[in-house]
Design a protein around this motif. Structure first.
Motif, PDB file in Angstrom:
ATOM      1  N   ILE A  12       0.837  -1.193   0.000  1.00 12.23           N
ATOM      2  CA  ILE A  12       0.000   0.000   0.000  1.00 12.23           C
ATOM      3  C   ILE A  12       0.876   1.250   0.000  1.00 12.23           C
ATOM      4  CG2 ILE A  12      -1.703   1.307   1.348  1.00 12.23           C
ATOM      5  CD1 ILE A  12      -2.846  -1.422   2.201  1.00 12.23           C
TER       6      ILE A  12
ATOM      7  N   VAL B  91      -3.229   5.875   1.317  1.00 11.91           N
ATOM      8  CA  VAL B  91      -4.572   5.562   1.804  1.00 11.91           C
ATOM      9  C   VAL B  91      -5.411   6.831   1.762  1.00 11.91           C
ATOM     10  CG1 VAL B  91      -5.942   4.719   3.742  1.00 11.91           C
ATOM     11  CG2 VAL B  91      -3.670   3.763   3.326  1.00 11.91           C
TER      12      VAL B  91
ATOM     13  N   CYS C  53      -7.467   2.861  -1.309  1.00 12.11           N
ATOM     14  CA  CYS C  53      -6.011   2.951  -1.243  1.00 12.11           C
ATOM     15  C   CYS C  53      -5.403   2.630  -2.603  1.00 12.11           C
ATOM     16  CB  CYS C  53      -5.456   1.999  -0.186  1.00 12.11           C
ATOM     17  SG  CYS C  53      -5.658   0.245  -0.563  1.00 12.11           S
TER      18      CYS C  53
ATOM     19  N   THR D  50     -10.807  -0.688   0.883  1.00 12.17           N
ATOM     20  CA  THR D  50     -10.295  -1.243   2.140  1.00 12.17           C
ATOM     21  C   THR D  50     -11.413  -1.618   3.116  1.00 12.17           C
ATOM     22  OG1 THR D  50     -10.130   0.947   3.173  1.00 12.17           O
ATOM     23  CG2 THR D  50      -8.216   0.162   1.930  1.00 12.17           C
TER      24      THR D  50
ATOM     25  N   THR E  41      -0.061   3.203   5.133  1.00  6.44           N
ATOM     26  CA  THR E  41       0.987   3.251   4.114  1.00  6.44           C
ATOM     27  C   THR E  41       2.163   2.381   4.549  1.00  6.44           C
ATOM     28  OG1 THR E  41       0.348   5.515   3.532  1.00  6.44           O
ATOM     29  CG2 THR E  41       2.538   4.771   2.839  1.00  6.44           C
TER      30      THR E  41
END
Length: 350
Positions: free
Chosen positions: A19, A22, A27, A40, A54
């Protein structure tokens, strides 16, 4: 490293990704096929320490799914957590799966060693290796004393003097960070965005001009973004932090103030509070100048804060603190009565 942990998810047809950003319930995830957008909603737990962040590694739906969902987060190696400003004193995860936490401190402003020690405590607690970057070195004529002060407040931590304008120190930072995962943390105006651009070799992050009044930069970064480094590895730039409350940072404090805890081992009493006890090695070091007063006061302040934060979430600890406070209050009242000549147990009837 992640292949073994991901094997069961691969068997379900899911694909791995990291990721990189976000945005509320969505994300951006970097995968072997490129960066994709994913929902998410399925991995948003009630525990604030487990929300998507993140740097997380995730199992997501394969190509063709519409919309794509993050199905599972893989276990985190490290996590930088601070306490929130809410009355619930919850933890807030700022970045995860890190090798280095780079604490950016601007030399264009007054060097606040207490704040640096606070950041360092959380950095050590995260499980990653802290590193201090003294930024904007081109704004001061001589960095010698500032570097010495920062190093004294950061035992066991590499401190690098950096100037994104002149290039000073960038080669050192690049050599340390390449190949791993790092996050830049610090107050607004610490030069994180400029340093990010210098390390990534591109104008990825917007940079605003320095204020004439105090030499500080304006806040520009608004999200936590995971960015690639030219030599390999990734860098997470973060918004400026106005405050960093401690959160379960006992081990981190022990690391930052290692010399005080080492001195405490030589105290006469194992439960010495380093206030007025006879045979206190900490107070002896304070008296002979070996231990600076500022350093001890910072240690005491951060310890108190950490215990208080822990008591907000730990019912047992909260009860112990309440008993301790009552005992201290009773002892104080008894001492007061004795000074008044009341014998400690008699009160005048009115």
């Amino acid at each position: 490293m992640w292949e073994a942990e991901f094997a069961s998810y691969a068997a379900q047809g899911l694909v791995p990704g990291r990721i990189v950003r976000v945005d509320r319930n969505m994300c951006d995830v970097f995968t072997a096929a490129g960066t994709v957008r994913a929902d998410t909603a399925l991995v948003m737990p009630s525990d604030p320490l487990r929300i998507v962040c993140t740097g997380d590694w995730a199992a997501i739906d394969p190509v063709g799914a519409d919309p794509r969902f993050v199905r599972m987060l893989l276990p985190r190696r490290t996590a930088f957590v601070r306490s929130t400003s809410s009355k619930r004193s919850e933890g807030q995860v700022l970045a995860v799966n890190l090798d280095h936490v780079v604490i950016c401190v601007s030399l264009a402003a007054e060097l606040e060693l207490g704040r640096l020690e606070r950041f360092l405590s959380l950095a050590w607690q995260s499980g990653a290796q802290p590193l201090v970057a003294l930024t904007k070195a081109d704004t001061v004529p001589d960095t010698t004393h500032l570097l010495a002060d920062a190093e004294a407040a950061a035992p066991g931590v590499q401190v690098v003097v950096v100037s994104s304008a002149s290039g000073e120190g960038l080669d050192v930072l690049t050599a340390v960070l390449d190949g791993g995962s790092a996050v830049l943390l610090g107050q607004s105006g610490a030069g994180k965005s400029t340093l990010t651009n210098a390390l990534t070799g591109s104008e990825i992050q917007e940079v605003q001009a320095i204020r004439d009044a105090d030499g500080k930069g304006r806040h520009t970064t608004t999200t936590r973004d995971l960015l690639p480094l030219p030599g390999g590895g990734v860098l997470i730039d973060t918004p400026g932090l106005r405050g960093v409350g401690l959160f379960d940072a006992e081990a981190g404090l022990s690391q930052v103030f290692a010399e005080i805890e080492q001195l405490a081992e030589d105290c006469r009493f194992h439960d010495c509070s380093h206030q007025a006890e006879p045979g206190c090695a900490v107070l002896a070091a304070l008296a002979d100048g070996t231990l600076p007063h500022r350093r001890l006061e910072s240690y005491r302040k951060l310890l108190r804060e950490n215990v208080w934060i822990a008591s907000r979430t730990d019912q047992r600890l909260r009860a112990e603190l309440r008993r301790e406070w009552k005992q201290r209050s009773a002892a104080g009242r008894e001492m007061y009565e004795r000074k008044r000549g009341g014998g400690g147990g008699h009160r005048r009837a009115y």
